[in-house]
Design a protein around this motif. Sequence first.
Motif, short mmCIF file in Angstrom:
data_model
loop_
_atom_site.label_atom_id
_atom_site.label_comp_id
_atom_site.label_asym_id
_atom_site.label_seq_id
_atom_site.Cartn_x
_atom_site.Cartn_y
_atom_site.Cartn_z
N SER A 25 0.69 -1.25 0.02
CA SER A 25 -0.17 -0.04 0.01
C SER A 25 0.81 1.20 -0.01
O SER A 25 0.38 2.47 -0.14
N VAL A 26 2.21 1.10 0.10
CA VAL A 26 3.00 2.23 0.04
C VAL A 26 3.53 2.52 -1.27
O VAL A 26 4.17 2.08 -1.93
N PRO A 27 2.98 3.65 -1.91
CA PRO A 27 3.34 3.96 -3.33
C PRO A 27 4.95 3.82 -3.65
O PRO A 27 5.23 3.20 -4.76
N GLN A 28 5.74 4.36 -2.64
CA GLN A 28 6.88 4.28 -3.14
C GLN A 28 7.59 2.91 -3.25
O GLN A 28 8.53 2.73 -4.06
N GLU A 46 -2.46 15.16 -4.40
CA GLU A 46 -3.06 13.89 -3.98
C GLU A 46 -2.56 12.62 -4.91
O GLU A 46 -2.81 11.57 -4.63
N ASP A 47 -2.10 12.93 -6.19
CA ASP A 47 -1.66 11.96 -6.94
C ASP A 47 -0.30 11.84 -7.01
O ASP A 47 0.64 12.13 -6.26
N TRP A 48 0.27 10.87 -7.86
CA TRP A 48 1.76 10.54 -8.13
C TRP A 48 1.95 10.83 -9.64
O TRP A 48 0.99 10.20 -10.49
N THR A 49 3.11 10.74 -9.96
CA THR A 49 3.42 10.86 -11.36
C THR A 49 4.67 10.23 -11.50
O THR A 49 5.25 9.65 -10.82
N ALA A 50 4.74 9.42 -12.77
CA ALA A 50 5.86 8.60 -13.15
C ALA A 50 6.01 8.56 -14.85
O ALA A 50 5.26 9.33 -15.51
N GLN A 51 7.21 8.15 -15.23
CA GLN A 51 7.52 8.01 -16.49
C GLN A 51 6.93 6.66 -17.07
O GLN A 51 7.56 5.70 -16.57
N GLY A 52 5.81 6.50 -17.71
CA GLY A 52 5.24 5.28 -18.29
C GLY A 52 6.16 4.87 -19.44
O GLY A 52 6.88 5.51 -20.04
N ARG A 58 0.02 9.71 -14.54
CA ARG A 58 -0.44 10.35 -13.43
C ARG A 58 -1.18 9.07 -12.55
O ARG A 58 -1.92 8.20 -13.29
N ILE A 59 -0.85 8.74 -11.41
CA ILE A 59 -1.68 7.73 -10.73
C ILE A 59 -2.20 7.93 -9.46
O ILE A 59 -1.67 9.09 -8.69
N ARG A 60 -3.47 7.66 -9.34
CA ARG A 60 -4.24 7.88 -8.09
C ARG A 60 -4.45 6.68 -7.42
O ARG A 60 -4.95 5.65 -7.85
N PHE A 61 -4.02 6.39 -6.16
CA PHE A 61 -4.23 5.20 -5.39
C PHE A 61 -5.00 5.37 -4.27
O PHE A 61 -5.48 6.43 -3.84
N SER A 62 -5.98 4.24 -4.25
CA SER A 62 -6.97 4.30 -3.07
C SER A 62 -6.28 4.52 -1.68
O SER A 62 -5.34 4.35 -1.53
N PRO A 63 -7.31 5.21 -0.98
CA PRO A 63 -6.62 5.54 0.50
C PRO A 63 -6.56 4.43 1.15
O PRO A 63 -7.16 3.18 0.92
N PRO A 64 -5.78 4.52 2.32
CA PRO A 64 -5.58 3.35 3.20
C PRO A 64 -6.77 2.93 3.54
O PRO A 64 -7.72 3.50 3.99
#
Length: 140
Positions: A25-28, A46-52, A58-64
Motif C-alpha cells: 500500500s506504500v506507493p514508494q 493527491e496523486d503520483w506521477t511517473a514516466q510510463g 498520473r496515478i491515483r491510489f486508493s486511500p489506506p
Amino acid sequence: MPTHEARTVSISIERDWREVYEYASVPQNFARWASGLGSGLERSGEDWTAQGPEGPIRIRFSPPNEFGVLDHVVTLAPGVEILIPLRVTANGSGSEVALTLFRLPGMTAEKFAADADWVQRDLEKLRALLETQRKPTGPT
C-alpha cells in the motif's frame, strides 16, 4: 460504455495478508515490484506521477483501508484513465494478491496476453520480496 474482457492474475504469498497489504500500500514501494507503473514515481499533490512506457502518467491510489484494497487509476492522457483493481486477501496463514486487467478497445489479443504475463512477473517479484525479507515496512 461497453463491458470489456477481463482477466484476473493472482499469486499466493507466504506472508500474513496484513503484512503484504502494509508493504504494497506504500506507493514508494511500487517501484521495487510493479514495473508496469513505469519509473520515477513522485508525489504530485493527491496523486503520483511517473514516466510510463509511452510517456508521463498520473496515478491515483486508493486511500489506506482495512479491506486489502489497493486499486489505482492510471491516467495516460487527459480523459484516458485505466482502473486497475488490486486486492490482497487472506489465504490460510498467507495471502492472495489479485490484479484484474481489462482488455481495452483496440487492444489485440496478443497485447492483452503480454500484459497479463507482465503482471504475473510483477506479482512474482512482489512475492520474492515479501517471502525473503523478514518484515518489510515503509518505503525503501
